[in-house]
Motif scaffolding. Structure first.
Motif, PDB file in Angstrom:
ATOM      1  N   ILE B 371       0.459  -1.741   0.263  1.00 54.84           N
ATOM      2  CA  ILE B 371       0.191   0.086   0.146  1.00 54.84           C
ATOM      3  C   ILE B 371       0.566   1.430   0.259  1.00 54.84           C
ATOM      4  O   ILE B 371       0.661   1.963  -0.638  1.00 54.84           O
ATOM      5  N   SER B 374       2.397   1.393  -3.608  1.00 53.68           N
ATOM      6  CA  SER B 374       0.713   2.416  -4.278  1.00 53.68           C
ATOM      7  C   SER B 374       0.371   3.867  -3.793  1.00 53.68           C
ATOM      8  O   SER B 374       0.519   4.520  -4.604  1.00 53.68           O
ATOM      9  N   ASP B 381      -1.932   2.279  -8.981  1.00 50.62           N
ATOM     10  CA  ASP B 381      -2.716   2.349  -7.981  1.00 50.62           C
ATOM     11  C   ASP B 381      -3.288   1.143  -7.598  1.00 50.62           C
ATOM     12  O   ASP B 381      -3.954   1.491  -6.116  1.00 50.62           O
ATOM     13  N   GLY B 384      -3.773  -0.149  -4.275  1.00 54.53           N
ATOM     14  CA  GLY B 384      -3.820  -0.013  -2.993  1.00 54.53           C
ATOM     15  C   GLY B 384      -5.260   0.343  -3.003  1.00 54.53           C
ATOM     16  O   GLY B 384      -6.106   1.204  -1.910  1.00 54.53           O
ATOM     17  N   PHE B 385      -5.891  -0.500  -3.552  1.00 53.70           N
ATOM     18  CA  PHE B 385      -7.813  -0.977  -3.989  1.00 53.70           C
ATOM     19  C   PHE B 385      -8.766  -1.155  -2.741  1.00 53.70           C
ATOM     20  O   PHE B 385      -7.869  -2.626  -2.519  1.00 53.70           O
ATOM     21  N   VAL B 386      -9.244  -0.457  -1.998  1.00 57.35           N
ATOM     22  CA  VAL B 386     -10.348  -0.612  -1.636  1.00 57.35           C
ATOM     23  C   VAL B 386     -11.704  -0.740  -1.443  1.00 57.35           C
ATOM     24  O   VAL B 386     -12.335  -1.183  -2.430  1.00 57.35           O
ATOM     25  N   GLU B 388     -15.674  -1.917  -1.461  1.00 55.69           N
ATOM     26  CA  GLU B 388     -16.412  -0.877  -1.130  1.00 55.69           C
ATOM     27  C   GLU B 388     -17.335  -1.004   0.069  1.00 55.69           C
ATOM     28  O   GLU B 388     -18.129  -0.863   0.636  1.00 55.69           O
ATOM     29  N   THR B 392     -11.711  -3.178   2.610  1.00 55.04           N
ATOM     30  CA  THR B 392     -10.268  -3.600   3.089  1.00 55.04           C
ATOM     31  C   THR B 392      -9.510  -3.122   2.283  1.00 55.04           C
ATOM     32  O   THR B 392     -10.023  -3.571   0.990  1.00 55.04           O
ATOM     33  N   PRO B 393      -7.748  -3.253   2.090  1.00 53.27           N
ATOM     34  CA  PRO B 393      -7.413  -3.703   0.825  1.00 53.27           C
ATOM     35  C   PRO B 393      -7.326  -5.017   0.216  1.00 53.27           C
ATOM     36  O   PRO B 393      -6.369  -5.507   0.279  1.00 53.27           O
TER      37      PRO B 393
END
Lengths: 273, 539
Positions: B371, B374, B381, B384-386, B388, B392-393
């Motif tokens: 992360i 990222s 990017d 580091g996607f979380v 919805e 959590t990543p």
């Protein structure tokens, strides 16, 4: 003539109101809390805050858990950029946004205000069309173990402009006059604190602090009439809180007292990554 | 009302605050558990008592453990200083990128990530071998159940190790996906259970005796202690008295688990009251686990006998039949001492629980590094996607989990050597230690404005001194590992380069090439990624 602080407040509260209204139309329940919430809840506190030079900071909102995804989209469509750092660090319990052009900051809390003490507001979100109920607005300030002068001002202006009443079925002898939706429900606050010794300890400590600091000889002078109302409100609220029977957990924790830390640590809002 | 006035911000009992605060997830206890879990008392005791007396004649694991803990105190002190200078998540990447060079930091961090994923897989493999296989073996032995004994042997085969190990890794990844709060809560409960289990084992050992152990050994396995020892000596097992030089050589074994005691640097941004939490979390973990592991080594000597432990493990390693039906890990011997099905279950479950701690913690550490890359735009990017839905990543956790499963395959089917990667890890961490020495000079302003400036003992600044001692300690450990064919051996072996060498080289080359490319790519899109590294630290 409007001061710069007044103009900033007007801009901030107008934006907060617009967001809540628009969000409602998009099926997202949002309510304003914090200083902007106090200012929006009714006008007299706003005037007092202006007179005291209370600076405008940011907009604090509360959202229902189930609306979080829609809330993010809604705010992003309005030009707000999500703070990825807070997004990852808080794992859906809190969000932070900054407007890409205006720089307006918004913090959104999911159903509970999680600071020195946790206040669950999920059942209280729809009690007021724009803000949290006045009790939660005030508790949001009173739960802070290390209160700042602006927190004292915020609590002072609420107590200076709202009567503390039992509100529930049983009225005290002194509770005269018609039902007042703007009155502070003393029993609701007392009921919450009767379950949590730590929360009770912080709030009662802070109420006494507000009582000491607000007044003609104190650090915050709201004027003769509001000063009296604050002193009266503090006394009445403390009486309600004292009178309510406490839970077993409360009484057990009471035996330990201040020997054990009674609040959760709150750090500065700094980068996690 | 317009007469209202407020005095300045100062008044008795009134504080100042810049903005709304933030309640971080990890408490001091969580940090302590994170580090103690990463030490994994179970792995340390298992390795110490299995490899020490058998392959390092005269090496006393308790001495080696205390020596390793002493060295780790300096490493912990240096890392603690870094953690308060940069109270962020991302571990060595954050420290090196903001003080040395972002490219070097990324390369080192990627290498570290790969190594830690390997150790996550190693732990999963150990749960299968030391936990599950030993569980069936010991319980089958104590309850005289041949089917369970057979199951224990089958589970320890490569297929069993891979599939069960992979399942354990996926479970750890799923725990992280459910959220850090839930992860910490789970670890807290498991920690209490593991400590209680350890107390039961300590009780069994304190109330047990060597004669009682030998008697149980004979009744359960038909083995006699003296026969085990004589069979081992015939095959070349060396019965030796306490040797300090062998104990020094053996230090690399207890060092492996003890390295975990400082890994809360990887979650620094998620920790409440970072100064207190990291201090108690790191130094507390080194001291507490060092003492506990050493005490268990002494108890094992008392109840099992030093020579017997060495002989029975030596026989297993050398394929001498005079040994226990399943590998004589400490937990198996303790189960025999307990001579009770319930106690055996408690002992084995406790060991499995201790080993488990490693897995989600290593995945959490590597996830944070990803992360951080990222966020600095060194990595895509998407990393580091979380989610919805889960908040959590998930991508970073998924990548870490997948990486660990790849290593699980290598461990199960390719038998990748145990400690060679520690040489590489010590190079990475050694660089962080050397940076600590020069940090007050290279980034004076940053150092002067940080709390680390005030950390002194008798006027001597802790950060550079701890860094220097740690760097020397790291070099000494690399030298020992390099010259120890049992534990690791050289990373470069011209006659036949080990797999670990190629993995390390591939990681360095790939990371360097990636960094150069991504820097140019971002530049073409008008983003100067170097700006991220010029940030002034928080405190």
């Amino acid at each position: 003539m409007r001061s710069r602080s007044q103009a900033a407040w007007e801009e901030l509260t107008a934006e907060a109101t617009a967001i809540v209204d628009d969000a409602g139309r998009h099926g997202v329940t949002l309510r304003v809390m914090g200083s902007a919430g106090i200012r929006l809840h009714c006008r007299p506190p706003g005037r007092l805050m202006d007179a005291l030079g209370r600076p405008a900071k940011d907009i604090d909102l509360v959202v229902r858990d189930k609306d979080r995804k829609k809330m993010r989209r809604f705010l992003e469509e309005r030009g707000y950029v999500t703070d990825r750092d807070v997004l990852i660090a808080m794992e859906g319990t809190r969000y932070s946004f900054t407007h890409s052009r205006r720089g307006t900051q918004i913090d959104v809390f999911a159903q509970r205000l999680d600071f020195c003490h946790t206040i669950d507001v999920r059942d209280r979100l729809r009690r007021h069309p724009v803000t949290l109920p006045v009790e939660e607005l005030m508790l949001g300030k009173l739960q802070i173990v290390e209160m700042t002068m602006t927190d004292v001002i915020d609590v002072g202006v609420i107590l200076g402009t709202h009567r503390v009443r039992r509100v529930n079925a049983q009225l005290l002898a002194s509770d005269t006059g018609p039902f007042d939706p703007e009155a502070i429900d003393g029993m609701h606050i007392a009921g919450l604190l009767a379950r949590d010794w730590g929360f009770h300890h912080t709030v009662t400590m802070n109420l006494r602090r507000v009582g000491d600091l607000v007044g003609s000889g104190g650090c915050v002078d709201l004027g003769p009439e509001p000063n009296v109302r604050v002193a009266d409100g503090v006394a009445r609220l403390l009486r309600f809180i004292d009178d309510v029977p406490k839970s077993l957990a409360w009484r057990m924790r009471d035996k330990i007292g201040e020997r054990k830390q009674w609040w959760q640590d709150v750090d500065e809002k700094e980068a996690t990554y | 009302m317009t007469e209202a006035v407020a005095a300045g911000a100062s008044a008795p009992g009134v504080f100042s605050r810049k903005a709304s605060g933030l309640v971080r997830v990890g408490s001091t206890l969580d940090v302590f558990i994170f580090n103690v879990g990463l030490v994994s008392v179970g792995i340390a005791i298992a390795y110490n008592q299995y490899y020490g007396p058998s392959l390092y004649p005269g090496a006393q694991p308790w001495i080696s453990t205390l020596l390793a803990a002493l060295g780790m105190i300096f490493i912990a002190a240096a890392f603690y200083c870094w953690a308060v200078v940069f109270p962020r998540s991302g571990g060595v990447y954050v420290f090196l990128s903001r003080t040395i060079n972002p490219g070097v930091a990324f390369v080192m961090s990627l290498v570290e990530t790969i190594i830690l994923l390997y150790y996550a897989a190693l732990a999963a493999g150990l749960i299968v071998q030391v936990g599950v296989a030993s569980f069936f073996g010991a319980v089958g032995l104590v309850s005289n159940n041949s089917a369970m004994l057979q199951l224990g042997q089958n589970v320890a085969k490569p297929e069993g190790v891979f599939w069960i190990g992979a399942l354990i890794i996926v479970a750890a990844g799923a725990l992280l996906v459910s959220g850090t709060r839930r992860y910490f809560s789970f670890q807290r409960v498991l920690f209490m259970v593991a400590v209680a289990g350890l107390a039961v084992i300590a009780g069994v050992m304190l109330f047990g005796s060597r004669s009682g152990f030998y008697s149980s050994l004979t009744s359960l396995t038909g083995l006699h202690d003296w026969k085990v020892i004589s069979a081992a000596t015939e095959k070349g097992f060396d019965v030796a008295g306490t040797s300090f030089s062998e104990s020094w050589k053996f230090i690399v074994w207890p060092l492996l688990p003890l390295l975990g005691a400082v890994q809360s640097v990887g979650i620094g941004g998620e920790v409440k009251k970072v100064r207190r939490s990291q201090l108690l979390g790191m130094l507390g973990a080194v001291i507490a686990t060092g003492i506990v592991i050493a005490l268990f080594a002494l108890l094992a000597n008392r109840d099992f006998g030093y020579t017997f432990q060495g002989a029975v493990a030596f026989n297993t390693i050398s394929d001498v039949p005079a040994t226990t039906p399943t590998m004589p890990w400490f937990a198996v011997l303790a189960g025999i001492l307990g001579h009770n099905v319930f106690l055996s279950v408690v002992i084995l479950a406790t060991f499995a629980a201790w080993i488990w701690f490693w897995i989600p913690a290593e995945l959490a550490y590597t996830t944070r590094s990803m992360i951080a890359w990222s966020f600095d735009r060194v990595a895509p990017d998407k990393l580091g996607f979380v989610s919805e839905t889960l908040h959590t990543p998930v991508v970073a956790i998924g990548v870490s989990t997948a990486g660990a499963i790849v290593f699980m395959w290598l461990i199960a089917f390719e038998a990748v050597a145990f400690l060679t990667f520690i040489e590489v890890l010590l190079v990475v961490w050694g660089m962080v230690m050397v940076s600590a020495v020069f940090f007050p000079l290279r980034r004076r302003q940053l150092y002067e404005s940080s709390p680390a400036k005030n950390f002194k003992i008798l006027g001597v600044p802790i950060m550079p001194v701890a860094g220097a001692v740690s760097a020397v300690f790291s070099v000494a450990m690399i030298w020992l590992l390099w010259n120890d064919p049992i534990a690791a051996g050289p990373l470069f072996k011209p006659s036949k380069m080990p797999v670990e060498f190629w993995i390390t080289v591939a990681a360095v080359v790939a990371a360097a090439a990636w960094y150069i490319w991504v820097k140019a790519y971002r530049k073409r899109h008008g983003i100067n990624i170097s700006l991220a590294f010029q940030q002034i630290p928080i405190e």
